[in-house]
Design a protein around this motif. Sequence first.
Motif, PDB file in Angstrom:
ATOM      1  N   PHE A   8       0.852  -1.188   0.000  1.00  0.00           N
ATOM      2  CA  PHE A   8       0.000   0.000   0.000  1.00  0.00           C
ATOM      3  C   PHE A   8       0.889   1.239   0.000  1.00  0.00           C
ATOM      4  O   PHE A   8       1.731   1.411   0.878  1.00  0.00           O
ATOM      5  N   VAL A   9       0.697   2.097  -1.007  1.00  0.00           N
ATOM      6  CA  VAL A   9       1.504   3.306  -1.156  1.00  0.00           C
ATOM      7  C   VAL A   9       0.624   4.523  -0.958  1.00  0.00           C
ATOM      8  O   VAL A   9      -0.391   4.687  -1.647  1.00  0.00           O
ATOM      9  N   THR A  10       1.007   5.407  -0.036  1.00  0.00           N
ATOM     10  CA  THR A  10       0.190   6.559   0.312  1.00  0.00           C
ATOM     11  C   THR A  10       1.098   7.741   0.640  1.00  0.00           C
ATOM     12  O   THR A  10       2.306   7.706   0.392  1.00  0.00           O
ATOM     13  N   ASP A  11       0.504   8.804   1.198  1.00  0.00           N
ATOM     14  CA  ASP A  11       1.277   9.970   1.631  1.00  0.00           C
ATOM     15  C   ASP A  11       1.177  10.074   3.147  1.00  0.00           C
ATOM     16  O   ASP A  11       0.638   9.186   3.807  1.00  0.00           O
ATOM     17  N   LYS A  12       1.634  11.174   3.695  1.00  0.00           N
ATOM     18  CA  LYS A  12       1.614  11.303   5.150  1.00  0.00           C
ATOM     19  C   LYS A  12       0.198  11.392   5.705  1.00  0.00           C
ATOM     20  O   LYS A  12      -0.018  11.133   6.891  1.00  0.00           O
ATOM     21  N   ARG A  13      -0.792  11.757   4.848  1.00  0.00           N
ATOM     22  CA  ARG A  13      -2.171  11.848   5.328  1.00  0.00           C
ATOM     23  C   ARG A  13      -2.871  10.506   5.371  1.00  0.00           C
ATOM     24  O   ARG A  13      -3.991  10.411   5.891  1.00  0.00           O
ATOM     25  N   GLY A  14      -2.267   9.485   4.814  1.00  0.00           N
ATOM     26  CA  GLY A  14      -2.932   8.199   4.744  1.00  0.00           C
ATOM     27  C   GLY A  14      -2.930   7.436   6.048  1.00  0.00           C
ATOM     28  O   GLY A  14      -2.813   6.206   6.073  1.00  0.00           O
ATOM     29  N   TYR A  59      -4.721  13.003  -5.007  1.00  0.00           N
ATOM     30  CA  TYR A  59      -3.389  13.416  -5.454  1.00  0.00           C
ATOM     31  C   TYR A  59      -2.284  12.492  -4.944  1.00  0.00           C
ATOM     32  O   TYR A  59      -1.233  12.345  -5.562  1.00  0.00           O
ATOM     33  N   ALA A  60      -2.526  11.803  -3.800  1.00  0.00           N
ATOM     34  CA  ALA A  60      -1.498  10.922  -3.248  1.00  0.00           C
ATOM     35  C   ALA A  60      -1.223   9.724  -4.134  1.00  0.00           C
ATOM     36  O   ALA A  60      -0.184   9.064  -3.999  1.00  0.00           O
ATOM     37  N   SER A  61      -2.132   9.446  -5.074  1.00  0.00           N
ATOM     38  CA  SER A  61      -1.910   8.313  -5.979  1.00  0.00           C
ATOM     39  C   SER A  61      -1.035   8.695  -7.168  1.00  0.00           C
ATOM     40  O   SER A  61      -0.564   7.816  -7.904  1.00  0.00           O
ATOM     41  N   ILE A  62      -0.818   9.993  -7.382  1.00  0.00           N
ATOM     42  CA  ILE A  62      -0.107  10.450  -8.582  1.00  0.00           C
ATOM     43  C   ILE A  62       1.323   9.915  -8.672  1.00  0.00           C
ATOM     44  O   ILE A  62       1.718   9.378  -9.725  1.00  0.00           O
ATOM     45  N   PRO A  63       2.161  10.025  -7.621  1.00  0.00           N
ATOM     46  CA  PRO A  63       3.552   9.571  -7.767  1.00  0.00           C
ATOM     47  C   PRO A  63       3.684   8.106  -8.179  1.00  0.00           C
ATOM     48  O   PRO A  63       4.419   7.780  -9.124  1.00  0.00           O
ATOM     49  N   ALA A  64       2.993   7.215  -7.489  1.00  0.00           N
ATOM     50  CA  ALA A  64       3.132   5.783  -7.776  1.00  0.00           C
ATOM     51  C   ALA A  64       2.603   5.438  -9.163  1.00  0.00           C
ATOM     52  O   ALA A  64       3.203   4.642  -9.898  1.00  0.00           O
ATOM     53  N   VAL A  65       1.445   6.022  -9.548  1.00  0.00           N
ATOM     54  CA  VAL A  65       0.882   5.714 -10.862  1.00  0.00           C
ATOM     55  C   VAL A  65       1.761   6.296 -11.969  1.00  0.00           C
ATOM     56  O   VAL A  65       1.994   5.653 -12.999  1.00  0.00           O
TER      57      VAL A  65
END
Length: 372
Positions: free
Chosen positions: A44-50, A109-115
């Motif tokens: 699971f890949v997320t940001d600090k808000r996840g 927006y947190a999905s942008i880097p991984a995708v």
Amino acid sequence: MSKKEITHKQKTLVIVTTGGSGGHIFPAEAISAALVKKGIEVAFVTDKRGQAFQGLKGVQVYRLMAESVSGRSFLRKIWAAFKLYIGTVQAVFLMYKLKPAAIVGVGGYASIPAVMAGHLARIPVVLHEQNAVLGRANRMLAKGARLIATSFQPTLRVPSDVPQVQVGLPARPAILDCGKTAYPTVKNVFRLLIFGGSQGARFFSTRLPEALLALPDDMRAQIELTQQVRAEDMDTAHSFYDNAGFKKVTLSSFFQNMPELLKKSHLVIGRGGASTLTELMIIGRPGLIIPLPSAADNHQAENARLFSDAGAGWMTIEADFDPKMFAKRLAQLIRNPGLLHEAATRASELSRTDAADKMADIVWDIVKGNQK
């Protein structure tokens, strides 16, 4: 496919990525659980808000740098874009380390880097869209995606050259456990549930009570009112409801037993978020929906329009809200429980309880096809 069919050497890893609110996190959790159930390894890949991600056994969580660009000042937009760039660089290294067979983007927006990193590495990408309008992040990432899985049909702004399939919105297990329970009989008590989410909830504490107080005295005496109220608005809500003649009033900033409250309710007044409407459909309850006017691309209004057009509820635009007219409509529904029962049936007919499993099947089919 059973877990036994996947040997250790053949173990397949899929990245699920999103972040931010529970509206994104809960579906991502459900999709992750369905993939794990099929014997697929999940990261699971997320940001600090996840932080809302509760974690699943065997699922490793990775956090990348990311920040929303929309609604910011010019300088903040530049800073946010830089963080997304750094997050994408981090994600490229993560792809090299994990070597995923596919990536599932669940919006935000947190999905942008991984995708984005997946596109660069030519890893198959599947996007899931929770709303009736393709979100900004998914619009940015759609080019190159193998498929977009939608919750509503139709979903606006999906590129014509990207395949799409409706699977529904994966829901929390607690909601699924209450799925399609019988609509409660209306006798001497009418249970009204109101919740507005974390955004735009002030309207429900400052304007909506005016309509409830405009109901006839004998009708208020039958109503058991349960309302989610932000802590900073609690005094205001109490000033409206104290001594207003309701049968019972329960106010709280958070309810641990929301699935049970939904199951017992005769009518729900809420926003037009995809999660809210999905829960109403799965449990089978009618809704008076007041979409959040500031929702990006007016997606809540589109969600609510599809819900109401299907006969599952009724929509009121906040800008057109008139307390007396709203009270008149509410009183009409309370006096005609048959209308509510019919809407509950329509809501239940819209439900898709196998959304997470369908997503897992789609991802596995794409992974198998790519391996061949």
